[in-house]
Design a protein around this motif. Sequence first.
Motif, mmCIF file in Angstrom:
data_model
loop_
_atom_site.group_PDB
_atom_site.id
_atom_site.type_symbol
_atom_site.label_atom_id
_atom_site.label_comp_id
_atom_site.label_asym_id
_atom_site.label_seq_id
_atom_site.Cartn_x
_atom_site.Cartn_y
_atom_site.Cartn_z
ATOM 1 N N VAL A 183 -4.897 -3.031 3.126
ATOM 2 C CA VAL A 183 -3.790 -2.184 2.661
ATOM 3 C C VAL A 183 -2.493 -2.992 2.662
ATOM 4 O O VAL A 183 -2.147 -3.623 3.672
ATOM 5 N N PHE A 184 -1.825 -2.999 1.529
ATOM 6 C CA PHE A 184 -0.506 -3.639 1.420
ATOM 7 C C PHE A 184 0.553 -2.550 1.264
ATOM 8 O O PHE A 184 0.324 -1.555 0.580
ATOM 9 N N VAL A 185 1.691 -2.780 1.876
ATOM 10 C CA VAL A 185 2.803 -1.847 1.686
ATOM 11 C C VAL A 185 3.877 -2.504 0.831
ATOM 12 O O VAL A 185 4.361 -3.594 1.165
ATOM 13 N N ALA A 186 4.228 -1.849 -0.263
ATOM 14 C CA ALA A 186 5.264 -2.372 -1.149
ATOM 15 C C ALA A 186 6.633 -1.873 -0.684
ATOM 16 O O ALA A 186 6.891 -0.674 -0.646
ATOM 17 N N LEU A 187 7.475 -2.819 -0.291
ATOM 18 C CA LEU A 187 8.873 -2.505 0.058
ATOM 19 C C LEU A 187 9.717 -3.353 -0.878
ATOM 20 O O LEU A 187 10.447 -4.239 -0.459
ATOM 21 N N ASN A 188 9.540 -3.088 -2.182
ATOM 22 C CA ASN A 188 9.944 -4.085 -3.159
ATOM 23 C C ASN A 188 11.158 -3.717 -3.999
ATOM 24 O O ASN A 188 11.338 -4.227 -5.086
ATOM 25 N N THR A 189 11.968 -2.816 -3.483
ATOM 26 C CA THR A 189 13.285 -2.643 -4.102
ATOM 27 C C THR A 189 14.284 -3.488 -3.321
ATOM 28 O O THR A 189 13.958 -4.051 -2.274
ATOM 29 N N TYR A 190 15.483 -3.576 -3.846
ATOM 30 C CA TYR A 190 16.530 -4.350 -3.161
ATOM 31 C C TYR A 190 17.397 -3.394 -2.341
ATOM 32 O O TYR A 190 18.001 -2.476 -2.903
ATOM 33 N N PRO A 191 17.455 -3.598 -1.035
ATOM 34 C CA PRO A 191 18.311 -2.740 -0.213
ATOM 35 C C PRO A 191 19.736 -2.742 -0.761
ATOM 36 O O PRO A 191 20.269 -3.788 -1.080
ATOM 37 N N GLN A 192 20.307 -1.557 -0.884
ATOM 38 C CA GLN A 192 21.683 -1.479 -1.359
ATOM 39 C C GLN A 192 22.651 -1.681 -0.189
ATOM 40 O O GLN A 192 22.303 -1.534 0.974
ATOM 41 N N ALA A 193 23.877 -2.025 -0.543
ATOM 42 C CA ALA A 193 24.823 -2.551 0.460
ATOM 43 C C ALA A 193 24.992 -1.656 1.673
ATOM 44 O O ALA A 193 25.088 -2.136 2.802
ATOM 45 N N THR A 194 25.024 -0.350 1.440
ATOM 46 C CA THR A 194 25.330 0.532 2.572
ATOM 47 C C THR A 194 24.076 0.966 3.316
ATOM 48 O O THR A 194 24.171 1.658 4.323
ATOM 49 N N LYS A 195 22.909 0.579 2.806
ATOM 50 C CA LYS A 195 21.689 1.175 3.366
ATOM 51 C C LYS A 195 20.651 0.169 3.842
ATOM 52 O O LYS A 195 19.472 0.503 3.935
ATOM 53 N N ALA A 196 21.059 -1.054 4.123
ATOM 54 C CA ALA A 196 20.076 -2.082 4.454
ATOM 55 C C ALA A 196 19.187 -1.667 5.637
ATOM 56 O O ALA A 196 18.016 -2.039 5.698
ATOM 57 N N GLU A 197 19.725 -0.854 6.541
ATOM 58 C CA GLU A 197 18.947 -0.486 7.735
ATOM 59 C C GLU A 197 17.705 0.338 7.390
ATOM 60 O O GLU A 197 16.687 0.237 8.067
ATOM 61 N N LEU A 198 17.812 1.165 6.346
ATOM 62 C CA LEU A 198 16.653 1.964 5.929
ATOM 63 C C LEU A 198 15.483 1.043 5.580
ATOM 64 O O LEU A 198 14.335 1.286 5.953
ATOM 65 N N GLN B 275 15.125 -2.110 6.593
ATOM 66 C CA GLN B 275 14.669 -2.851 7.780
ATOM 67 C C GLN B 275 13.751 -1.981 8.638
ATOM 68 O O GLN B 275 12.744 -2.450 9.162
ATOM 69 N N ARG B 276 14.102 -0.697 8.753
ATOM 70 C CA ARG B 276 13.215 0.213 9.506
ATOM 71 C C ARG B 276 11.853 0.297 8.825
ATOM 72 O O ARG B 276 10.825 0.434 9.477
ATOM 73 N N ALA B 277 11.844 0.227 7.500
ATOM 74 C CA ALA B 277 10.580 0.295 6.755
ATOM 75 C C ALA B 277 9.693 -0.908 7.095
ATOM 76 O O ALA B 277 8.473 -0.769 7.204
ATOM 77 N N ILE B 278 10.304 -2.072 7.282
ATOM 78 C CA ILE B 278 9.532 -3.252 7.711
ATOM 79 C C ILE B 278 8.881 -2.978 9.068
ATOM 80 O O ILE B 278 7.693 -3.243 9.271
ATOM 81 N N ASP B 279 9.675 -2.450 9.966
ATOM 82 C CA ASP B 279 9.146 -2.167 11.312
ATOM 83 C C ASP B 279 8.011 -1.142 11.242
ATOM 84 O O ASP B 279 6.978 -1.298 11.901
ATOM 85 N N ARG B 280 8.232 -0.092 10.432
ATOM 86 C CA ARG B 280 7.196 0.945 10.289
ATOM 87 C C ARG B 280 5.902 0.334 9.761
ATOM 88 O O ARG B 280 4.810 0.626 10.243
ATOM 89 N N ALA B 281 6.048 -0.502 8.734
ATOM 90 C CA ALA B 281 4.861 -1.111 8.132
ATOM 91 C C ALA B 281 4.131 -1.970 9.150
ATOM 92 O O ALA B 281 2.899 -1.916 9.273
ATOM 93 N N ALA B 282 4.896 -2.754 9.911
ATOM 94 C CA ALA B 282 4.285 -3.641 10.899
ATOM 95 C C ALA B 282 3.540 -2.824 11.958
ATOM 96 O O ALA B 282 2.405 -3.139 12.319
ATOM 97 N N HIS B 283 4.175 -1.753 12.429
ATOM 98 C CA HIS B 283 3.564 -0.946 13.493
ATOM 99 C C HIS B 283 2.342 -0.175 13.002
ATOM 100 O O HIS B 283 1.476 0.184 13.782
ATOM 101 N N SER B 284 2.294 0.076 11.704
ATOM 102 C CA SER B 284 1.162 0.853 11.191
ATOM 103 C C SER B 284 -0.101 -0.004 11.018
ATOM 104 O O SER B 284 -1.172 0.528 10.786
ATOM 105 N N GLY B 285 0.071 -1.310 11.117
ATOM 106 C CA GLY B 285 -1.109 -2.169 11.048
ATOM 107 C C GLY B 285 -1.542 -2.544 9.649
ATOM 108 O O GLY B 285 -2.730 -2.799 9.401
ATOM 109 N N VAL B 286 -0.604 -2.626 8.716
ATOM 110 C CA VAL B 286 -0.976 -3.007 7.350
ATOM 111 C C VAL B 286 -1.339 -4.491 7.298
ATOM 112 O O VAL B 286 -0.990 -5.263 8.191
#
Lengths: 299, 332
Positions: free
Chosen positions: B61-76, B78-89
């Motif tokens: 399973v691959f998780v696509a996080l392939n949009t570009y974070p917008q200036a005010t929302k980069a944390e959203l 980054q949290r998605a990276i953490d979520r993906a990592a913790h889910s075991g993809v």
Amino acid sequence: MKLALGPILYYWPRDDVLAFYEAVAASPVDIVYLGEAVCSRRHEVRLNDWLDIAQVLREAGKEVLLSTQVLIESGADVTTLHKITANGTFMVEANDMGAVHCLEGKVPFVAGPHLNIYNLPTLQWLAPLGLHRWVMPLEMSRADLAVMQHGRPAGLQTEVFAYGRMPLAFSARCFTARHCNLPKDDCQFKCLEHPDGLLMRTQENEEFLVLNGIQTQSARVQNLLPELTTMLSMGVDVARISPQAQHTVRILELFDGVIQGRLDATTANAELLTLMPEKPCNGYWYGKPGLEQLVPETV
Amino acid sequence: MELVCPAGSLPALKAAIDHGADCVYLGFRDATNARNFAGLNFDEAAIEAGIRYAHDRGRKVFVALNTYPQATKAELWQRAIDRAAHSGVDAVILADPGMMAYAVKHQPQLRLHLSVQGSATNYEALDFYYQHFGIARAVLPRVLSLVQVQQVLEKSPVEIEVFGFGSLCVMVEGRCALSSYVTGEAPNTNGVCSPPKAVRWVETPKGRESRLNGVLIDRYAPGENAGYPTLCKGRFDVGDDHNYYAIEEPTSLNTLSLLPDLMKIGVSAIKIEGRQRSPAYVAQVTKVWRSAIDSCRDNPHRYSAKPIWISELDKVAEGQQHTLGAYHRPWK
């Protein structure tokens, strides 16, 4: 704030290009980007010619940069990229990450508008690789730019695409050749017949997009002249004008007049509106669809 | 050669796995992925169930996080990276260097794939991402001819994945702002192209019109099939030519006939487009491609794309037609 002239995005006859830069040398522009950024089949002016033009402009007191091609497809394109990035004399505007890779850690470079720098983590990560200046993505709003300006690394300059038809998309396909029922490999250089691109209208006769070879532009002209005061207050270092076939030097003079305080923005803008190939737009700046024109708040 | 299939939902994921996908790719239910449509994508429970379903059957399973974070929302993002990592993809598919830098620092065990949205079309660009972030694979934009793909592969430091089937993006992925020009939302920024909320269908005496934020994209004669108004696949006027597909016709990419060449030059994976499509579509397309890849692998010299495969795929293709796109030089 300094004034920059972006690379010519169209295919103009060689003599027209030479005459154009002769006039640019005598214009009030501070920074000039040169080179073929759109299509490798465009050979009226070759790299050695660009270097000659660059030398003349430098002697006229301009800061000169060479822009790399945005879409690199073939081995020959990579060879050209290597020649540009290793020119040893002029700074380079990197328009893809391959170009960044050739420049990083060696010489300072400018990140072109197609590198997709939308956020601070990316800007801050790129800066130590040798980033001298970054050009804001066309889609970025004033509000997002403010965030970027607040957190940008010290010493890094910011440039904004302030005037011109916006290069919105790139393709492997040549839409100009397609329009002429020609294959791209035998395009007969039809772009030469369209010095401001080929206008595409909706079925309601509304000017919509401009076909410029493999590039698709906005039909409307991004015009941020009325926003120059705001840009200045935000610490924007450079405003970019994108060349058009007619009136470019006058457009540079109008922007320069406003930046230097010799012209008021309302007067300059009134004249500027008469020099555009199509209606103005500024939607992106206000966080709206790019084609919209919102009432400037600063005039 | 891996078969990488789209999963816009848990039923689609199961359809892909059941019909022979080696890997599925999916996204979270927000702007961090490039198919940010209502009703699509995965919440925590679905992703957990999906990963279990795939891993139990030995698939990835691959998780696509392939949009570009917008200036005010980069944390959203980054949290998605953490979520993906913790889910075991098994990998995350990224486009943004800031995201990659974050992943390398905070989730160093994560396998990184460069998204097609990263617009990397040459080995220098691939080497850039490899040297800095250790990407293991890159998805090439749909702009190179077969010979050009081969040239990239010869010097590529990473595995290469190419598109095999699905909606044809005419523009270089990651380099197209047409949608935001018209609607304010685009693949890079919001993960959408020609978003449904900007679409209006209007019945007029001249025919049915499709409009995108008011701009006329196409007008259909009575009885004519109306496609989704993706703005680059509308009919426009240029010069003296009226009412023609100035950019591209509604059509799907289909590279079944190139499979032996793609295998021979060392392409590592074939990607099927269509996270916005139904589980039935995913099942159908996966089944055909599984057969084709197995057939080609077992006997590459005698391989040819079977007419039944082509007709099955044409049934689900956009405009019921297909093209080799940029792989085939005359298309350009």
